[in-house]
Scaffold this motif. Structure first.
Motif, PDB file in Angstrom:
ATOM      1  N   ILE A   1       1.164  -0.972   0.141  1.00  0.00           N
ATOM      2  CA  ILE A   1       0.001   0.054  -0.384  1.00  0.00           C
ATOM      3  C   ILE A   1       0.980   1.419  -0.192  1.00  0.00           C
ATOM      4  CG2 ILE A   1      -1.849   1.036   1.369  1.00  0.00           C
ATOM      5  CD1 ILE A   1      -2.648  -1.026   3.049  1.00  0.00           C
ATOM      6  N   GLN A   2       0.612   2.370  -1.406  1.00  0.00           N
ATOM      7  CA  GLN A   2       1.788   3.562  -0.991  1.00  0.00           C
ATOM      8  C   GLN A   2       0.652   4.683  -1.277  1.00  0.00           C
ATOM      9  OE1 GLN A   2       4.398   3.091  -3.999  1.00  0.00           O
ATOM     10  NE2 GLN A   2       3.974   2.227  -4.902  1.00  0.00           N
ATOM     11  N   THR A   3       0.833   5.259   0.039  1.00  0.00           N
ATOM     12  CA  THR A   3       0.098   6.588   0.237  1.00  0.00           C
ATOM     13  C   THR A   3       1.087   7.762  -0.349  1.00  0.00           C
ATOM     14  OG1 THR A   3      -1.165   5.503   2.375  1.00  0.00           O
ATOM     15  CG2 THR A   3      -1.506   8.080   1.808  1.00  0.00           C
ATOM     16  N   LYS A   4       0.668   8.747  -1.143  1.00  0.00           N
ATOM     17  CA  LYS A   4       1.787   9.382  -1.793  1.00  0.00           C
ATOM     18  C   LYS A   4       1.112  10.737  -1.428  1.00  0.00           C
ATOM     19  CE  LYS A   4       2.592   6.501  -6.273  1.00  0.00           C
ATOM     20  NZ  LYS A   4       2.492   6.876  -7.969  1.00  0.00           N
ATOM     21  N   ASP A   5       2.028  11.752  -1.028  1.00  0.00           N
ATOM     22  CA  ASP A   5       1.758  13.142  -0.825  1.00  0.00           C
ATOM     23  C   ASP A   5       3.040  13.984  -1.565  1.00  0.00           C
ATOM     24  OD1 ASP A   5       3.366  13.198   0.948  1.00  0.00           O
ATOM     25  OD2 ASP A   5       2.460  12.704   2.964  1.00  0.00           O
ATOM     26  N   GLU A   6       2.498  15.251  -1.005  1.00  0.00           N
ATOM     27  CA  GLU A   6       3.520  16.265  -1.991  1.00  0.00           C
ATOM     28  C   GLU A   6       5.074  15.763  -1.033  1.00  0.00           C
ATOM     29  OE1 GLU A   6       2.638  20.059   1.368  1.00  0.00           O
ATOM     30  OE2 GLU A   6       1.967  20.194  -0.798  1.00  0.00           O
ATOM     31  N   ASP A   7       5.143  15.289   0.129  1.00  0.00           N
ATOM     32  CA  ASP A   7       6.437  14.773   1.023  1.00  0.00           C
ATOM     33  C   ASP A   7       7.151  13.978   0.316  1.00  0.00           C
ATOM     34  OD1 ASP A   7       6.934  17.625   2.173  1.00  0.00           O
ATOM     35  OD2 ASP A   7       4.694  17.118   3.834  1.00  0.00           O
ATOM     36  N   GLY A   8       6.166  12.938  -0.368  1.00  0.00           N
ATOM     37  CA  GLY A   8       6.797  11.650  -0.771  1.00  0.00           C
ATOM     38  C   GLY A   8       6.166  10.877  -0.232  1.00  0.00           C
ATOM     39  N   ILE A   9       5.914   9.100  -0.101  1.00  0.00           N
ATOM     40  CA  ILE A   9       4.957   8.457  -0.477  1.00  0.00           C
ATOM     41  C   ILE A   9       5.862   7.350   1.238  1.00  0.00           C
ATOM     42  CG2 ILE A   9       5.379   5.844  -1.564  1.00  0.00           C
ATOM     43  CD1 ILE A   9       6.314   6.934  -3.435  1.00  0.00           C
ATOM     44  N   THR A  10       4.447   6.608   1.770  1.00  0.00           N
ATOM     45  CA  THR A  10       4.077   6.235   3.028  1.00  0.00           C
ATOM     46  C   THR A  10       4.168   4.616   2.560  1.00  0.00           C
ATOM     47  OG1 THR A  10       3.648   7.799   4.347  1.00  0.00           O
ATOM     48  CG2 THR A  10       3.007   5.455   5.418  1.00  0.00           C
ATOM     49  N   LEU A  11       4.784   4.332   2.985  1.00  0.00           N
ATOM     50  CA  LEU A  11       4.992   2.654   2.990  1.00  0.00           C
ATOM     51  C   LEU A  11       3.947   1.897   3.705  1.00  0.00           C
ATOM     52  CD1 LEU A  11       4.942   0.391   0.021  1.00  0.00           C
ATOM     53  CD2 LEU A  11       7.039  -0.446   1.627  1.00  0.00           C
ATOM     54  N   SER A  12       3.521   0.784   2.722  1.00  0.00           N
ATOM     55  CA  SER A  12       2.361  -0.424   4.305  1.00  0.00           C
ATOM     56  C   SER A  12       2.777  -1.583   3.500  1.00  0.00           C
ATOM     57  CB  SER A  12       1.535   0.202   5.039  1.00  0.00           C
ATOM     58  OG  SER A  12       1.559   1.350   5.884  1.00  0.00           O
ATOM     59  N   ILE A  13       2.292  -2.400   4.041  1.00  0.00           N
ATOM     60  CA  ILE A  13       2.119  -3.760   3.893  1.00  0.00           C
ATOM     61  C   ILE A  13       1.130  -4.774   4.184  1.00  0.00           C
ATOM     62  CG2 ILE A  13       3.327  -5.742   3.518  1.00  0.00           C
ATOM     63  CD1 ILE A  13       6.449  -5.365   3.046  1.00  0.00           C
ATOM     64  N   ARG A  14      -0.359  -5.771   3.946  1.00  0.00           N
ATOM     65  CA  ARG A  14      -1.125  -5.915   4.415  1.00  0.00           C
ATOM     66  C   ARG A  14      -0.991  -7.600   3.620  1.00  0.00           C
ATOM     67  NH1 ARG A  14      -5.717  -6.735   1.955  1.00  0.00           N
ATOM     68  NH2 ARG A  14      -6.320  -5.460   0.310  1.00  0.00           N
ATOM     69  N   ASN A  15      -1.623  -8.239   4.867  1.00  0.00           N
ATOM     70  CA  ASN A  15      -1.963  -9.575   3.954  1.00  0.00           C
ATOM     71  C   ASN A  15      -3.429  -9.461   2.990  1.00  0.00           C
ATOM     72  OD1 ASN A  15       0.176 -11.455   5.134  1.00  0.00           O
ATOM     73  ND2 ASN A  15      -1.017 -11.061   6.957  1.00  0.00           N
ATOM     74  N   TYR A  16      -3.156 -10.101   2.259  1.00  0.00           N
ATOM     75  CA  TYR A  16      -4.316 -10.389   0.970  1.00  0.00           C
ATOM     76  C   TYR A  16      -5.190 -11.033   1.945  1.00  0.00           C
ATOM     77  CZ  TYR A  16      -6.789 -11.359  -2.709  1.00  0.00           C
ATOM     78  OH  TYR A  16      -8.460 -10.287  -3.717  1.00  0.00           O
ATOM     79  N   ASN A  17      -5.322 -12.466   2.400  1.00  0.00           N
ATOM     80  CA  ASN A  17      -6.204 -12.823   2.885  1.00  0.00           C
ATOM     81  C   ASN A  17      -6.234 -12.051   4.658  1.00  0.00           C
ATOM     82  OD1 ASN A  17      -7.809 -14.411   4.615  1.00  0.00           O
ATOM     83  ND2 ASN A  17      -6.778 -16.670   3.655  1.00  0.00           N
ATOM     84  N   THR A  18      -8.051 -11.836   4.872  1.00  0.00           N
ATOM     85  CA  THR A  18      -8.347 -11.135   5.377  1.00  0.00           C
ATOM     86  C   THR A  18      -8.094 -11.898   6.958  1.00  0.00           C
ATOM     87  OG1 THR A  18     -10.174 -11.053   5.316  1.00  0.00           O
ATOM     88  CG2 THR A  18      -9.328  -9.251   5.101  1.00  0.00           C
TER      89      THR A  18
END
Length: 400
Positions: A35-52
């Motif tokens: 999961i990448q969240t982009k904003d004016e300062d850069g990118i926040t990276l997170s990881i999750r399991n596909y299976n919930t």
């Protein structure tokens, strides 16, 4: 053996400044999502399991290539992702907002938790139904395939179609059942059918070489110890029908580390299985046995054209056929075996067979060719002695 290593590479090109927040998610099949969240300062990276499912656990090795980004972590970066919630990794901050920026991510992962600690107090059930008796045809540190990371694996000599039961309760995290071919060829290493069950302590049980369509559970199922999960087979890299079982966890190289385990057997509540020993589920009031061989394991069998024993317990043969005197010892050893074969009511000199059992054989046998001689028609008798003690007398008929 099953090697579940997965690799995905993601490329993204970023120019100048991000005008607005923007979230993207990229998933590898049904395993891991970045999961990448982009904003004016850069990118926040997170990881999750596909299976919930909250029981899902995966170990991930993450790498990144960065141009005009900076971060407070170093790569490769190791993380264990448990359950459905995203795990924050880092913020990639643009170093110079007036310049173009580039980043790419790659990751390897394997089911399980590399930080898990096996619960050594657990005593596993034998992974087959009660009433079945079978030998360990390859044990720990076996010379054929049980070495290196697979040193603590066990192969049970089970015929194709034998019910396979869970040795410990857990959660089904992966299955495969589409393959039909088996053989001792390297190209078949990744073509075995299997079931992977995750245990409460984060380790995994691997049941491999199952028959085609021989899986009766699905990913996401919770299973109890002793529950039917599939049927044994002869798929993948194998020299013959058997069930491969191991308990493992991933390591930091994203390979597996197999773990020694104890089982409930006819001998004790906590038994370490040995190569060429025969095992079964304990029978209260009967086990542990003290004999080296059971009467039921001394049989007359037919010798097939492929020189395999078939139709054990057969009681009638024809002139010109071959038969086997077969013995399966509960414990291997150097027992002296003597067999006297005669024909009732006839004065032929008894045929004598004698040999010393070998410790590295799954079973002991000697075969006899019945001459095509009408004088040999009649009721044959085989008297079997082990270490000088008479164990069984076998009868069978020879017909024209």
């Amino acid at each position: 053996m099953i090697r579940l290593i997965f690799f995905v590479l993601y490329f993204f090109l970023s120019f100048a400044i991000y005008a607005e927040s923007n979230v993207t998610e990229e998933c590898n099949q049904e395993w891991i999502c970045l999961i990448q969240t982009k904003d004016e300062d850069g990118i926040t990276l997170s990881i999750r399991n596909y299976n919930t499912n909250p029981q899902v656990t995966n170990s991930v090795l993450l790498n990144a290539t960065l141009v005009n980004f900076k971060t407070d972590i170093s790569f490769p970066y190791y993380v264990v992702v448990k359950g459905p919630s995203p795990v924050y990794i880092t913020k990639f901050v643009l170093d110079d907002k007036t310049k173009n920026a580039f980043h790419s991510f790659s990751f390897l992962f394997r089911p399980g938790d590399w930080d898990s600690v096996h619960d050594d107090s657990v005593s596993y059930l034998l992974p087959f139904a009660r009433g079945i008796r079978t030998k360990v045809v390859q044990g720990y540190n076996g010379s054929v395939t049980h070495f290196g990371t697979f040193a603590h694996s066990i192969d049970f000599g089970l015929p194709v179609g034998t019910p396979v039961h869970a040795a410990r309760k857990g959660y089904v995290t992966a299955t495969e059942s589409k393959y039909s071919e088996g053989g001792f060829r390297k190209e078949l290493l990744s073509k075995a059918n299997f079931i992977i069950i995750q245990h409460e302590d984060g380790t995994l049980g691997n049941y491999a070489h199952l028959m085609k369509n021989g899986v009766v559970v699905k990913v996401g199922d919770s299973v109890e110890a002793g529950q039917l999960i599939g049927y044994s087979g002869n798929t993948g890299y194998t020299q013959g029908p058997h069930l491969h079982f191991e308990v493992h966890k991933p390591n930091r190289q994203l390979d597996v580390t197999t773990i020694p385990t104890s089982f409930k057997t006819q001998y004790s509540e906590r038994d370490t299985l040995k190569e060429y020993f025969m095992y079964w589920h304990p029978r209260p009031g009967i086990d542990p046995i003290k004999a080296e061989i059971l009467e039921e394991d001394i049989q007359i069998c037919k010798l097939s054209p492929k020189r395999e024993r078939v139709e054990c317990g057969k009681t009638a043969f024809q002139l010109g056929e071959n038969f086997l005197v077969s013995l399966e010892f509960v414990r291997p050893g150097n027992q002296k075996i003597e067999v006297d074969i005669s024909i009732e009511g006839k004065s032929f000199e008894p045929m004598k067979l004698d040999w010393v059992a070998e410790k590295n054989l799954a079973f002991e046998a000697r075969y006899v060719s019945i001459p095509n001689n009408p004088k040999l028609v009649g009721r044959w008798k085989a008297r079997v002695r082990v270490n000088g003690e008479e164990k069984k007398i076998l009868f069978f008929d020879v017909k024209p």
